[in-house]
Scaffold this active site. Structure first.
Site, PDB file in Angstrom:
ATOM      1  N   MET A 123       0.857  -1.196   0.000  1.00 31.39           N
ATOM      2  CA  MET A 123       0.000   0.000   0.000  1.00 31.39           C
ATOM      3  C   MET A 123       0.891   1.244   0.000  1.00 31.39           C
ATOM      4  O   MET A 123       0.469   2.317   0.441  1.00 31.39           O
ATOM      5  CB  MET A 123      -0.939  -0.020   1.206  1.00 31.39           C
ATOM      6  N   GLN A 149     -10.193  -2.400   2.874  1.00 31.37           N
ATOM      7  CA  GLN A 149      -9.677  -3.120   4.033  1.00 31.37           C
ATOM      8  C   GLN A 149      -9.567  -2.236   5.283  1.00 31.37           C
ATOM      9  O   GLN A 149      -9.108  -2.697   6.317  1.00 31.37           O
ATOM     10  CB  GLN A 149      -8.342  -3.791   3.717  1.00 31.37           C
ATOM     11  N   GLU A 175       5.940 -11.448   7.574  1.00 23.64           N
ATOM     12  CA  GLU A 175       5.327 -12.175   8.699  1.00 23.64           C
ATOM     13  C   GLU A 175       4.811 -11.225   9.783  1.00 23.64           C
ATOM     14  O   GLU A 175       4.215 -11.670  10.742  1.00 23.64           O
ATOM     15  CB  GLU A 175       6.338 -13.155   9.300  1.00 23.64           C
ATOM     16  N   HIS A 186       9.547  -3.508   3.175  1.00 28.95           N
ATOM     17  CA  HIS A 186       9.055  -3.767   1.812  1.00 28.95           C
ATOM     18  C   HIS A 186      10.226  -4.059   0.877  1.00 28.95           C
ATOM     19  O   HIS A 186      10.163  -4.967   0.044  1.00 28.95           O
ATOM     20  CB  HIS A 186       8.315  -2.542   1.243  1.00 28.95           C
TER      21      HIS A 186
HETATM   22  O1  PAF Z   1      -0.089  -5.829   3.751  1.00 34.62           O
HETATM   23  C1  PAF Z   1      -0.504  -4.902   3.018  1.00 34.62           C
HETATM   24  O2  PAF Z   1       0.171  -3.907   2.799  1.00 34.62           O
HETATM   25  C2  PAF Z   1      -1.898  -5.006   2.423  1.00 34.62           C
HETATM   26  O3  PAF Z   1      -2.774  -5.633   3.293  1.00 34.62           O
HETATM   27  C3  PAF Z   1      -1.913  -5.681   1.043  1.00 34.62           C
HETATM   28  C4  PAF Z   1      -1.482  -7.133   1.143  1.00 34.62           C
HETATM   29  C5  PAF Z   1      -1.005  -4.920   0.103  1.00 34.62           C
HETATM   30  C6  PAF Z   1      -3.321  -5.654   0.464  1.00 34.62           C
HETATM   31  O4  PAF Z   1      -3.788  -4.354   0.301  1.00 34.62           O
END
Ligand code: PAF
Length: 283
Positions: A30, A61, A150, A37
């Site tokens: 996101m 979400q 994780e 990341h």
């Molecule tokens: O972990 C995240 O950043 C989000 O939940 C994802 C997997 C990109 C889905 O929007």
């Protein structure tokens, strides 16, 4: 490195790559990219020929509009960080309309009960939103392997279940939690902490390390009471939940330990900033 905004254009590129037998890795994000990341992207680039990184703040979400509004939006610096990795990357940055069409709503999923535990009790509809967007993204990107941290361990187990349920043919790889120097699990939300609270937040991981020491000598109930008291006495962090659970089913531990693998999970607040973390206890 290419930046693609439209799913049709990405589908075309993917189909060409597949026809050349390229192995496609995928790191959904996101945005507000941090070293956690970037470690997933490096891992994906080691295992695959091309890596797609999606940057999309998924509205479905979020159970809380303030959290969605406050979520950091840093596309330019995200692209720069990815560029600096100098890897074979495709960045996918769709709009919500592009990804969802007109109806920006979640599908409803059943994930063998995983969705009712921990995060599921506190974030209404969160895993339906995650399942919806990840399923859409997997269908477009068609990755061979997808990489998830994780830190969001419950999300990782849910995505493995999603892949099995819908036979999506993706290998889901869980990658170790990336931590700051003081042990705080890397999260885009850390950016919202003041420097002082960010330092103090080492307390969360330190508590989990002590839980790991106690596991096996004290009962789960005694440990939970100890954690609750630690947080009651803490000036900056408020405990939302602490739980020791089976790593596969995410069901709370019972007296039967057997050869099961357990993890401790925690969610805490610093004012309106929510932080989660977890630790493997007996493996
Ligand atoms: O972990 C995240 O950043 C989000 O939940 C994802 C997997 C990109 C889905 O929007």
């Amino acid at each position: 490195m290419q930046i693609i905004k439209e799913k049709a254009a990405l589908r075309e590129v993917i189909s060409k790559l597949k026809s050349e037998d390229s192995r496609i890795g995928f790191v959904p994000t996101m945005g507000a990219l941090h070293n956690g990341h970037l470690s997933l992207v490096r891992q994906a680039a080691t295992d695959c020929d091309v890596v797609v990184v999606s940057i999309f703040i998924n509205p479905t979400q979020f159970d809380n509009t303030t959290d969605l509004d406050n979520y950091p939006r840093t596309l330019d610096s995200d692209v720069k960080k990815l560029e600096e990795l100098d890897l074979n990357l495709i960045i996918f940055t769709p709009t919500a309309i592009e990804l969802y069409n007109k109806q920006i709503v979640s599908e409803h999923f059943q994930f063998d009960g995983l969705e009712y535990e921990m995060e599921g009790k506190f974030r209404n509809g969160h895993f339906d939103g995650v399942g919806t967007v990840v399923k859409k993204l997997f269908e477009i990107v068609q990755p061979d392997k997808a990489f998830f941290g994780e830190k969001d361990f419950q999300q990782l187990q849910i995505i493995k279940t999603l892949v099995k349920r819908y036979q999506l043919g993706v290998e889901v790889i869980g990658c170790p939690i990336y931590r700051e120097n003081n042990g705080l699990a890397r999260s885009s939300r850390n950016e919202r902490l003041t420097p002082k609270i960010r330092l103090e937040a080492s307390f969360i991981h330190e508590t989990l390390l002590k839980v790991k020491d106690k596991f096996g000598t004290e009962s789960a109930n005694q440990i939970a009471i100890w954690v609750e008291n630690e947080f009651k006495a803490h000036p900056y962090f408020k405990l939302e939940y602490f739980e020791i659970a089976d790593s596969e089913t995410l069901k709370p531990i019972t007296t039967e330990i057997g050869d099961k693998k357990f993890r401790a999970f925690i969610a805490v607040y610093s004012e309106d900033i929510r932080l989660i973390d977890n630790i493997a206890l007996n493996y």
